[in-house]
Scaffold this active site. Structure first.
Site, mmCIF file in Angstrom:
data_model
loop_
_atom_site.group_PDB
_atom_site.id
_atom_site.type_symbol
_atom_site.label_atom_id
_atom_site.label_comp_id
_atom_site.label_asym_id
_atom_site.label_seq_id
_atom_site.Cartn_x
_atom_site.Cartn_y
_atom_site.Cartn_z
ATOM 1 N N ASP A 29 -25.515 -21.253 3.234
ATOM 2 C CA ASP A 29 -25.548 -20.952 4.927
ATOM 3 C C ASP A 29 -26.686 -20.012 5.509
ATOM 4 O O ASP A 29 -27.625 -20.115 4.655
ATOM 5 C CB ASP A 29 -24.362 -19.720 4.465
ATOM 6 C CG ASP A 29 -24.114 -19.146 5.641
ATOM 7 O OD1 ASP A 29 -22.710 -19.558 6.543
ATOM 8 O OD2 ASP A 29 -25.168 -18.414 7.043
ATOM 9 N N LYS A 34 -24.995 -13.513 3.362
ATOM 10 C CA LYS A 34 -23.380 -13.798 3.205
ATOM 11 C C LYS A 34 -23.784 -14.085 1.987
ATOM 12 O O LYS A 34 -22.574 -14.405 0.943
ATOM 13 C CB LYS A 34 -22.602 -15.205 4.290
ATOM 14 C CG LYS A 34 -22.540 -13.957 5.270
ATOM 15 C CD LYS A 34 -22.334 -15.687 6.106
ATOM 16 C CE LYS A 34 -20.930 -14.789 7.225
ATOM 17 N NZ LYS A 34 -20.393 -15.920 8.300
ATOM 18 N N THR A 123 -15.209 -27.848 15.511
ATOM 19 C CA THR A 123 -14.570 -28.848 16.448
ATOM 20 C C THR A 123 -15.098 -29.510 17.284
ATOM 21 O O THR A 123 -16.321 -28.395 17.817
ATOM 22 C CB THR A 123 -13.274 -27.488 16.949
ATOM 23 O OG1 THR A 123 -11.996 -27.543 15.624
ATOM 24 C CG2 THR A 123 -12.410 -28.095 18.540
ATOM 25 N N GLU A 146 -9.847 -29.414 11.314
ATOM 26 C CA GLU A 146 -9.450 -28.595 10.492
ATOM 27 C C GLU A 146 -8.193 -27.379 11.346
ATOM 28 O O GLU A 146 -8.528 -27.249 13.143
ATOM 29 C CB GLU A 146 -10.577 -27.466 10.471
ATOM 30 C CG GLU A 146 -10.104 -26.190 9.226
ATOM 31 C CD GLU A 146 -9.272 -26.557 8.052
ATOM 32 O OE1 GLU A 146 -10.288 -26.759 7.018
ATOM 33 O OE2 GLU A 146 -8.723 -26.257 8.326
ATOM 34 N N GLU A 150 -7.003 -17.900 11.418
ATOM 35 C CA GLU A 150 -7.805 -16.943 10.814
ATOM 36 C C GLU A 150 -6.902 -16.388 10.017
ATOM 37 O O GLU A 150 -5.998 -15.585 10.859
ATOM 38 C CB GLU A 150 -8.434 -16.650 12.080
ATOM 39 C CG GLU A 150 -9.591 -17.535 12.389
ATOM 40 C CD GLU A 150 -10.631 -16.731 13.643
ATOM 41 O OE1 GLU A 150 -11.113 -15.528 13.843
ATOM 42 O OE2 GLU A 150 -11.139 -17.658 14.231
ATOM 43 N N LYS A 219 -7.281 -32.582 17.967
ATOM 44 C CA LYS A 219 -7.399 -30.891 17.246
ATOM 45 C C LYS A 219 -7.280 -30.306 18.493
ATOM 46 O O LYS A 219 -6.951 -29.509 18.681
ATOM 47 C CB LYS A 219 -9.393 -31.333 16.745
ATOM 48 C CG LYS A 219 -9.336 -29.879 16.387
ATOM 49 C CD LYS A 219 -8.769 -28.919 15.478
ATOM 50 C CE LYS A 219 -8.618 -27.585 15.525
ATOM 51 N NZ LYS A 219 -7.976 -26.564 15.175
ATOM 52 N N ASN A 223 -4.273 -27.382 19.937
ATOM 53 C CA ASN A 223 -5.075 -26.284 20.592
ATOM 54 C C ASN A 223 -4.776 -26.116 21.623
ATOM 55 O O ASN A 223 -4.004 -24.832 22.012
ATOM 56 C CB ASN A 223 -6.327 -25.969 19.940
ATOM 57 C CG ASN A 223 -6.508 -25.126 18.626
ATOM 58 O OD1 ASN A 223 -5.240 -25.268 17.614
ATOM 59 N ND2 ASN A 223 -7.816 -25.181 18.259
ATOM 60 N N ASN A 266 6.474 -14.395 21.408
ATOM 61 C CA ASN A 266 5.969 -13.502 21.506
ATOM 62 C C ASN A 266 5.025 -12.749 22.596
ATOM 63 O O ASN A 266 3.783 -13.048 22.399
ATOM 64 C CB ASN A 266 5.880 -12.429 20.013
ATOM 65 C CG ASN A 266 5.809 -11.199 20.075
ATOM 66 O OD1 ASN A 266 6.429 -10.687 21.257
ATOM 67 N ND2 ASN A 266 5.201 -10.618 19.388
ATOM 68 N N GLY A 272 -6.172 -15.460 22.595
ATOM 69 C CA GLY A 272 -7.404 -15.539 22.009
ATOM 70 C C GLY A 272 -7.677 -15.872 20.665
ATOM 71 O O GLY A 272 -7.090 -17.129 20.572
ATOM 72 N N TYR A 274 -11.424 -16.800 18.271
ATOM 73 C CA TYR A 274 -12.133 -17.808 18.490
ATOM 74 C C TYR A 274 -11.966 -19.343 19.023
ATOM 75 O O TYR A 274 -12.328 -19.913 20.237
ATOM 76 C CB TYR A 274 -12.841 -18.348 17.743
ATOM 77 C CG TYR A 274 -13.705 -18.747 16.859
ATOM 78 C CD1 TYR A 274 -15.105 -18.683 18.113
ATOM 79 C CD2 TYR A 274 -14.351 -19.723 15.965
ATOM 80 C CE1 TYR A 274 -16.322 -19.408 17.842
ATOM 81 C CE2 TYR A 274 -15.605 -20.453 16.481
ATOM 82 C CZ TYR A 274 -16.632 -19.826 17.066
ATOM 83 O OH TYR A 274 -17.785 -21.127 17.566
ATOM 84 N N CYS A 275 -10.560 -19.683 18.486
ATOM 85 C CA CYS A 275 -10.263 -21.122 18.963
ATOM 86 C C CYS A 275 -9.753 -21.575 20.525
ATOM 87 O O CYS A 275 -10.397 -22.625 21.003
ATOM 88 C CB CYS A 275 -10.283 -21.770 17.587
ATOM 89 S SG CYS A 275 -11.427 -21.887 16.350
ATOM 90 N N ASP A 279 -11.115 -24.278 23.356
ATOM 91 C CA ASP A 279 -10.985 -25.850 23.025
ATOM 92 C C ASP A 279 -10.311 -26.002 24.059
ATOM 93 O O ASP A 279 -10.199 -27.127 24.623
ATOM 94 C CB ASP A 279 -10.234 -25.156 21.590
ATOM 95 C CG ASP A 279 -10.608 -25.385 19.933
ATOM 96 O OD1 ASP A 279 -12.131 -25.519 20.088
ATOM 97 O OD2 ASP A 279 -10.587 -25.851 19.457
ATOM 98 N N ASP A 414 3.550 -10.987 15.396
ATOM 99 C CA ASP A 414 2.639 -12.157 15.705
ATOM 100 C C ASP A 414 2.693 -13.341 15.675
ATOM 101 O O ASP A 414 3.469 -13.674 16.156
ATOM 102 C CB ASP A 414 1.531 -12.275 13.936
ATOM 103 C CG ASP A 414 0.802 -10.855 14.302
ATOM 104 O OD1 ASP A 414 0.374 -10.320 14.960
ATOM 105 O OD2 ASP A 414 -0.097 -11.182 12.446
#
Ligand SMILES: NC(=O)c1ccc[n+]([C@@H]2O[C@H](COP(=O)([O-])OP(=O)(O)OC[C@H]3O[C@@H](n4cnc5c(N)ncnc54)[C@H](O)[C@@H]3O)[C@@H](O)[C@H]2O)c1
Length: 414
Positions: A29, A34, A123, A146, A150, A219, A223, A266, A272, A274-275, A279, A414
């Site tokens: 990284d 990190k 992605t 992938e 999360e 991918k 999404n 739900n 929302g 990140y992806c 995407d 969720d």
């Protein structure tokens, strides 16, 4: 086998730990903090399985061959595979993903290693791998999407829904490399997954080796489907609210059809994380000159939903002078510390544009303010000061102020 990974975020770290069970993995990284945390056995992200693996490595109960590093030579030289898991944020100016970190990582890998198979796990836009292979004249670049969630990043790698690896269909050597890569991922999965029976009657983890462009499309279409489903139930909820109907009853009745199913339904303030927002926008950009109605509507629906939610909140404080709207958590989901692109932020922007004071309760944020709004860790003070408490997801700690709470979390899950 030596495997290098560029990027130790959700994707890079989970894939690194998965593969380090049976391979020598060096994860690089560019953020020293990190790397330092990882080498001390601490996870930079909240993820139960990642923490379990790092704890196991520290205590010696899990023989993981994993090192984090800042040194490109240590990571990339001599690696058989080099996986790229760096960010691809959506660039609103260009209306396209910013793939510069992927290109920087590939350059750093090639500076050290001319033969490693580079597997892009970030992605990327549809068609990107084919264009890059041609631009760089580099035939040893493939793509594997992938699918992790999360908060469950390593869990989803240990229990994958499927493994997809893309190589150009007419390139036998790349196809073999893609197949071997898919096998490496499957080997790292929980052994019970190799025995599982899938809905179509097949056994084990479904593995799909296809063209790179098809893999990229898989991918983005997957999404965007998830975004569609969230947007659909949100729009159903908007209708029910506007017409004073029970969204809960309508959703229950709709979802009793097994073709629709009682899951992922739900209502929320918008899709929302990140992806999904980036995407679906990238897929819409890829549709340039291809007829469509739905993909554009999925993108637009998220803004319409946030407009509606903000208006609903404003009506609840319309009779107050200088009202305070309390935002209960910036996160998308309960049990998460991640609020990248969370929908509540879009709602906050709309409220602030109307001059409303916003107070944020977010125990994982160590900053006095968030984009100019005060942040508190004091739940009691928060409950007292807020005229209305806005919660994307319900939590029992709001029970004593339920009369103040505005949420659309109808099923408290969720
Ligand atoms: N987060 C998810 O749920 C998820 C799921 C599937 C796919 N993806 C995709 O995977 C990619 C990574 O996502 P993420 O959530 O893991 O991102 P992240 O932001 O959590 O992690 C990315 C990491 O890459 C590092 N980095 C940046 N430039 C680098 C470079 N040149 N070399 C080495 N490291 C570098 C960053 O410091 C960071 O630690 C994105 O394209 C994303 O769309 C994410």
């Amino acid at each position: 086998m030596k495997i290098a990974v560029a990027g130790t975020g959700y994707v890079g770290l989970s894939v690194s730990l998965l593969l380090s069970q049976h391979n020598e993995v060096h994860a690089l990284d560019i953020v020293p903090e990190k790397v330092e945390m990882l080498n001390q056995g601490k996870s930079p992200i909240v993820d139960k399985e990642i923490t379990r693996f790092l704890d196991g490595k520290q205590s010696g109960t899990m023989p993981l061959n994993f090192t984090a590093t800042l040194d490109p030579k240590q990571a990339y030289a001599g690696a058989d595979y080099a996986i790229v898991a760096t960010p691809t944020n959506y660039d609103p100016q260009k209306n396209y993903f910013d793939t510069s970190s992927v290109e920087a990582a590939i350059k750093a890998i090639r500076d050290q290693n001319s033969t490693a198979w580079i597997v892009i796990k970030s992605t990327i836009p549809v068609g990107y791998t084919a264009d890059l292979r041609a631009k760089l004249g580099d035939k040893r670049i493939i793509f594997s999407p992938e699918f992790l969630r999360e908060g469950h990043a390593l869990y989803d790698n240990l229990h994958p829904s499927r493994i997809v690896a893309g190589a150009p269909v007419d390139d036998e050597e790349a196809t073999v490399a893609a197949r071997r890569f898919a096998e490496l991922l499957a080997h790292g999965a929980d052994p019970a997954e190799l025995e599982r029976t899938n809905a179509d009657g097949t056994t084990g983890i479904p593995q799909l080796v296809c063209g790179t462009t098809e893999a990229e499309a898989i991918k983005l279409f997957a999404n965007t489907y998830l975004a569609l489903r969230v947007a659909y139930f949100n729009e159903l909820d908007t209708y029910a609210e506007a017409r004073n109907l029970s969204a809960r009853e309508i959703i229950k009745g709709v979802c009793l059809d097994p073709r629709i199913g009682d899951q992922y339904n739900n209502p929320s303030f918008g899709y929302g994380g990140y992806c999904l927002p980036k995407d679906s926008k990238q897929l819409l950009a890829n549709y340039a000159n291809v007829p469509q109605n739905l993909i554009g509507a999925i993108v637009a629906a998220n803004s319409t939903r946030k407009d509606f939610i903000a208006d609903e909140i404003l009506t609840r404080v319309a009779d107050k002078t200088n009202p305070v709207v309390g935002i209960y958590r910036l996160t998308m989901k309960s049990g998460s510390d991640n609020f990248r692109q969370s929908s509540i932020q879009g709602v906050m922007k709309r409220l602030k544009a109307k001059g409303v004071t916003v107070l944020v309760y977010e125990p994982t944020l160590n900053a006095p303010d968030f984009f100019g709004s005060e942040v508190t860790h004091d739940l009691e003070m928060f409950k007292q000061h807020a005229d209305v408490i806005v919660a994307n997801r319900w939590n029992t700690e709001l029970n004593d102020v339920s009369n103040k709470v505005f949420t659309r979390d109808l099923f408290k899950r969720d």
